[in-house]
Scaffold this motif. Sequence first.
Motif, mmCIF file in Angstrom:
data_model
loop_
_atom_site.group_PDB
_atom_site.id
_atom_site.type_symbol
_atom_site.label_atom_id
_atom_site.label_comp_id
_atom_site.label_asym_id
_atom_site.label_seq_id
_atom_site.Cartn_x
_atom_site.Cartn_y
_atom_site.Cartn_z
ATOM 1 N N LYS A 21 46.090 83.103 53.087
ATOM 2 C CA LYS A 21 44.809 82.760 53.691
ATOM 3 C C LYS A 21 44.186 83.970 54.390
ATOM 4 O O LYS A 21 42.971 84.212 54.270
ATOM 5 C CB LYS A 21 44.996 81.596 54.686
ATOM 6 N N ARG A 42 46.077 82.836 45.055
ATOM 7 C CA ARG A 42 46.498 81.436 45.045
ATOM 8 C C ARG A 42 48.005 81.363 44.859
ATOM 9 O O ARG A 42 48.611 82.239 44.227
ATOM 10 C CB ARG A 42 45.826 80.664 43.916
ATOM 11 N N LEU A 58 49.816 70.025 53.005
ATOM 12 C CA LEU A 58 48.592 70.322 52.265
ATOM 13 C C LEU A 58 48.011 69.053 51.652
ATOM 14 O O LEU A 58 48.729 68.099 51.375
ATOM 15 C CB LEU A 58 48.881 71.339 51.153
ATOM 16 N N ASP A 116 43.478 70.065 47.793
ATOM 17 C CA ASP A 116 42.172 70.606 47.415
ATOM 18 C C ASP A 116 41.883 71.959 48.070
ATOM 19 O O ASP A 116 40.760 72.463 48.006
ATOM 20 C CB ASP A 116 41.065 69.615 47.772
ATOM 21 N N GLU A 117 42.887 72.541 48.689
ATOM 22 C CA GLU A 117 42.704 73.838 49.335
ATOM 23 C C GLU A 117 42.429 74.918 48.289
ATOM 24 O O GLU A 117 43.003 74.916 47.195
ATOM 25 C CB GLU A 117 43.947 74.218 50.138
ATOM 26 N N ASP A 118 41.536 75.862 48.630
ATOM 27 C CA ASP A 118 41.150 76.881 47.656
ATOM 28 C C ASP A 118 42.193 77.974 47.480
ATOM 29 O O ASP A 118 42.056 78.830 46.595
ATOM 30 C CB ASP A 118 39.801 77.509 48.031
#
Length: 282
Positions: free
Chosen positions: A136, A147, A160, A163-165
């Motif tokens: 991050k 990612r 989590l 849908d986290e980028d």
Amino acid sequence: MGYSIFEKTMADMTWQEVEKASKENQIVLFPLGVIEEHGPHLPLGTDSYWSYASCKCILEELNNKGQQALIVPPYYWGINHCTGGFPGTFSVRPETMKAVLMDIFNNLHDWGFHNIFCNNCHGDVIHIRAILDAIKTGRNEFGLNIRILVDFYDLSRIGLKGDEDFILVLNPEYPEEFYAGMDKSEIGLFDIHAGGYETAFIKHYFSELVNEEVAKNLKSTSLTNKELEQWGRGGEATRTLVPLGYAGNPAGYKNIVNLDCIEKFTVEYTVKRIMESLNGKA
């Protein structure tokens, strides 16, 4: 597959080849693991070998799809809270791990790379959180598309939503026939560390590293939910629970007769997800 975890990684490339790869906007695969005990039948480097071998397979499939990529030399100085009470289990502080990963991301940024996919094969929650923190921060500071590949079933465990980028969720639907031959008594139990599947994987890719004579005589110690809580406390609590350092059924590795099919299916699915993400569809 070769024994050296540097084979087909950037470590075997020249600097000119790396520069060319960055100019071609090749994607980067980053294998992440640790050095920790894996019972009396597997080597300390099991997680690192697993992550590296998976990245090699993903690299080959990406190339087959016309997408060029390269592999960062495997990272293995990770965090081992649960198994930290066993000799040979190295562990670094979260801030140390984050700092090293940030430096690596910075290097890749300076060389001109942008798309980085991290493949972690170690389930310690503190270890994973350190990776997520570095990813991050690296995305924010360097503008990189970093990612980490995350199994759908691990999302809640590491806090989590999916849908986290900064994650790429993997949730392949394996055909039931892939599990033919498995010991029915083991299905649904927690084979989480140095058990049947992990032993089968290392045997398949690094055959000389598995002590089969020891593995075939190990009794199943698949954990219950209550025992998982004790496992998570680490130190002497873990050693008391699993004195030989494994949690699963190592002897069951011979029952996993469809490993080739499972791995091929997993790699093809993973590459599909990576390609989707590069096209803005994931």
